[in-house]
Scaffold this motif. Structure first.
Motif, PDB file in Angstrom:
ATOM      1  N   LEU A 418       0.852  -1.182   0.000  1.00  0.00           N
ATOM      2  CA  LEU A 418       0.000   0.000   0.000  1.00  0.00           C
ATOM      3  C   LEU A 418       0.891   1.235   0.000  1.00  0.00           C
ATOM      4  O   LEU A 418       1.774   1.367   0.851  1.00  0.00           O
ATOM      5  CB  LEU A 418      -0.905  -0.025   1.233  1.00  0.00           C
ATOM      6  CG  LEU A 418      -1.932   1.087   1.392  1.00  0.00           C
ATOM      7  CD1 LEU A 418      -2.902   1.110   0.213  1.00  0.00           C
ATOM      8  CD2 LEU A 418      -2.691   0.916   2.713  1.00  0.00           C
ATOM      9  N   ARG A 419       0.670   2.106  -0.960  1.00  0.00           N
ATOM     10  CA  ARG A 419       1.570   3.243  -1.133  1.00  0.00           C
ATOM     11  C   ARG A 419       0.784   4.552  -1.164  1.00  0.00           C
ATOM     12  O   ARG A 419      -0.264   4.650  -1.811  1.00  0.00           O
ATOM     13  CB  ARG A 419       2.347   3.082  -2.440  1.00  0.00           C
ATOM     14  CG  ARG A 419       3.411   4.143  -2.688  1.00  0.00           C
ATOM     15  CD  ARG A 419       3.988   4.049  -4.104  1.00  0.00           C
ATOM     16  NE  ARG A 419       4.424   2.716  -4.445  1.00  0.00           N
ATOM     17  CZ  ARG A 419       5.653   2.257  -4.259  1.00  0.00           C
ATOM     18  NH1 ARG A 419       6.573   3.034  -3.740  1.00  0.00           N
ATOM     19  NH2 ARG A 419       5.967   1.018  -4.610  1.00  0.00           N
ATOM     20  N   ARG A 420       1.318   5.539  -0.450  1.00  0.00           N
ATOM     21  CA  ARG A 420       0.815   6.905  -0.589  1.00  0.00           C
ATOM     22  C   ARG A 420       1.980   7.774  -1.032  1.00  0.00           C
ATOM     23  O   ARG A 420       3.014   7.837  -0.361  1.00  0.00           O
ATOM     24  CB  ARG A 420       0.256   7.439   0.722  1.00  0.00           C
ATOM     25  CG  ARG A 420      -0.279   8.862   0.539  1.00  0.00           C
ATOM     26  CD  ARG A 420      -0.690   9.521   1.827  1.00  0.00           C
ATOM     27  NE  ARG A 420      -1.183  10.861   1.563  1.00  0.00           N
ATOM     28  CZ  ARG A 420      -1.495  11.760   2.502  1.00  0.00           C
ATOM     29  NH1 ARG A 420      -1.370  11.420   3.780  1.00  0.00           N
ATOM     30  NH2 ARG A 420      -1.930  12.963   2.175  1.00  0.00           N
ATOM     31  N   GLY A 421       1.820   8.420  -2.168  1.00  0.00           N
ATOM     32  CA  GLY A 421       2.934   9.164  -2.727  1.00  0.00           C
ATOM     33  C   GLY A 421       3.957   8.208  -3.306  1.00  0.00           C
ATOM     34  O   GLY A 421       3.659   7.071  -3.653  1.00  0.00           O
ATOM     35  N   LYS A 422       5.214   8.655  -3.377  1.00  0.00           N
ATOM     36  CA  LYS A 422       6.245   7.834  -4.009  1.00  0.00           C
ATOM     37  C   LYS A 422       6.952   6.902  -3.031  1.00  0.00           C
ATOM     38  O   LYS A 422       7.294   5.773  -3.373  1.00  0.00           O
ATOM     39  CB  LYS A 422       7.289   8.749  -4.682  1.00  0.00           C
ATOM     40  CG  LYS A 422       6.762   9.488  -5.899  1.00  0.00           C
ATOM     41  CD  LYS A 422       7.874  10.284  -6.570  1.00  0.00           C
ATOM     42  CE  LYS A 422       7.373  10.987  -7.827  1.00  0.00           C
ATOM     43  NZ  LYS A 422       8.470  11.764  -8.499  1.00  0.00           N
ATOM     44  N   LYS A 423       7.156   7.351  -1.805  1.00  0.00           N
ATOM     45  CA  LYS A 423       8.033   6.592  -0.910  1.00  0.00           C
ATOM     46  C   LYS A 423       7.428   6.260   0.444  1.00  0.00           C
ATOM     47  O   LYS A 423       8.138   5.763   1.320  1.00  0.00           O
ATOM     48  CB  LYS A 423       9.337   7.359  -0.705  1.00  0.00           C
ATOM     49  CG  LYS A 423      10.161   7.500  -1.995  1.00  0.00           C
ATOM     50  CD  LYS A 423      11.513   8.144  -1.728  1.00  0.00           C
ATOM     51  CE  LYS A 423      12.332   8.233  -3.007  1.00  0.00           C
ATOM     52  NZ  LYS A 423      13.664   8.840  -2.774  1.00  0.00           N
TER      53      LYS A 423
END
Length: 431
Positions: A418-423
């Motif tokens: 699960l990702r929010r933004g790039k990093k």
């Protein structure tokens, strides 16, 4: 991937003793000039011992194995000793008594450690490694014979001065006779190997120096021969803490205890202050290449070139080039442009286990809810905004619907990144 360096000596050094000095592998030793002459001459037999106090060797042991390999590359013959008897007693710690393991457990660990040592030392050629177990000569020995033949050469006053013994004598707990006698057992190992194989040198950590010299002194008294010992520096992190099982921060050589991905990340995250020394200690890179990397650390530390080289070289030596490449692929898939779906299940599981943010969930869990549970957003409304702005993805696929779930999106029918933004990432496990 950076190519693993050939496992060979540095041609810049004519004598392996000089290379060991360059690599900072000698913290203390017996006569340095005599050692240089000895190691620069005809093949000798040397040994290092490893006690089976756990089901795997660790990073501190690897430092010894690499020293042994360098000596073997120079033509000397290694004896890899696993302490089937000393492992039943335990080397005294400065702080407290060791817990004694069951005999069956120790015997099982003897097998594990022996197999591990053969991964790092060559079993081919005239100077092939030979595994030895000190239980072979201690088990048949009676107590009376032990005291008459070995114990008579030791002086209690000298034994009390050993650092670990002295520390324990000052503690409230004191020290048992069993642990106090450990140095006699280790000294007997050296004497026995000298008699059986002509062994002339022992290596070990500098914190073992009292035990190492117990052996050289015993050989001098019993045989009239001057044997040698090398004590290597302790391996510490940037804060000066020892890496080791007893310190609670062990990095294990068994892939089931420290995965290749975790191993790769361990080296990759080393501090600039110690990375050059780690390159010297744990790789077979030449001094010329290490000097180039040292300049990179000084001139362009943001590039992390030395750390990337260290991670590839050390992980490849421990787990092989293929496992190292999988670790690199996993790192790129998580933080770069790699393909998460191409990762095998163990590598993906290891990669997700390394993330700071993790959660367990059902296979149909709402993505919005997981954003909040993992701390990627502060509230459900923040999560909706992040989704609306196109900043949320599951397994690198963008989520557009705030009502979306994990269903149909899992890798290996189990995992999600699960990702929010790039990093900013979280690992989800539905098992």
């Amino acid at each position: 991937m950076i190519e693993p360096a050939p496992i060979q000596l540095d041609p810049a050094f004519a004598n392996v003793w000089d290379e060991l000095q360059y690599r900072g592998s000698v913290h203390v030793s017996t006569d340095a000039e005599a050692l240089r002459e000895l190691l620069g001459g005809e093949s000798i037999t040397y040994y290092c011992g490893f006690d089976p106090t756990a089901p795997s060797l660790h990073l501190g042991n690897l430092a010894q194995l690499i020293v042994m390999r360098r000596l073997q590359l120079a033509g000397h013959r290694p004896l890899a000793l696993v302490g089937g008897s000393t492992g039943l007693i335990g080397d005294p710690k400065p702080t407290s008594e060791r817990q004694l393991n069951e005999r069956e457990t120790v015997a099982e660990w003897v097998e594990y450690l022996g197999a591990q040592m053969l991964r790092f030392l060559s079993a081919e050629g005239d100077n092939a490694v030979q595994l030895v177990n000190n239980l072979d000569w201690t088990a048949p020995l009676s107590t009376v014979d032990f005291l008459r033949e070995v114990g008579k050469h030791f002086r209690v006053g000298t034994m009390l001065k050993k650092d670990a013994v002295a520390a324990r004598m000052e503690s409230d707990e004191g020290i048992s006779y069993a642990e106090f006698s450990y140095q006699v057992l280790q000294g007997m190992d050296f004497l026995e190997l000298h008699r059986r194989y002509g062994c002339m040198m022992q290596t070990g950590g500098s914190d073992q120096w009292g035990n190492l010299t117990a052996g050289t002194e015993l050989i001098r008294k019993a045989e009239g021969v001057h044997a040698h010992a090398i004590g290597t520096p302790l391996i510490t992190d940037a804060d000066g803490r020892k890496f080791g099982k007893s310190e609670g921060n062990a990095v294990w050589l068994d892939a089931n205890l420290t995965t290749p991905y975790a191993m790769y990340q361990f080296w990759l995250n080393q501090d600039d202050a110690i990375v050059v020394q780690l390159l010297k200690s744990f790789t077979f890179l030449t001094s010329e290449r290490i000097d180039e990397l040292a300049r990179s650390v000084a001139d362009a530390p943001f590039r992390r070139e030395a750390q990337r080289e260290l991670a590839v070289q050390a992980t490849s030596f421990i787990h092989g080039a293929a496992a190292t490449q999988q670790a690199i692929d996993a790192s790129q898939a998580l933080f770069g442009s790699g393909d998460l779906a191409a990762l095998d299940e163990p590598t993906l599981a290891a990669a997700l286990a390394s993330l700071d943010k993790q959660a367990t969930a059902t296979p149909d869990a709402p993505v919005l809810q997981l954003l909040q549970e993992t701390g990627l957003v502060d509230s459900l409304s923040d999560g909706r905004r992040a989704i609306a702005q196109g900043g949320v993805s599951v397994n690198n696929e963008r989520i557009d619907d705030p009502a979306a779930t994990l269903e149909g999106r899992l890798l290996h029918d189990r995992f999600a990144v699960l990702r929010r933004g790039k990093k900013t990432l979280a690992g989800i496990d539905t098992a």
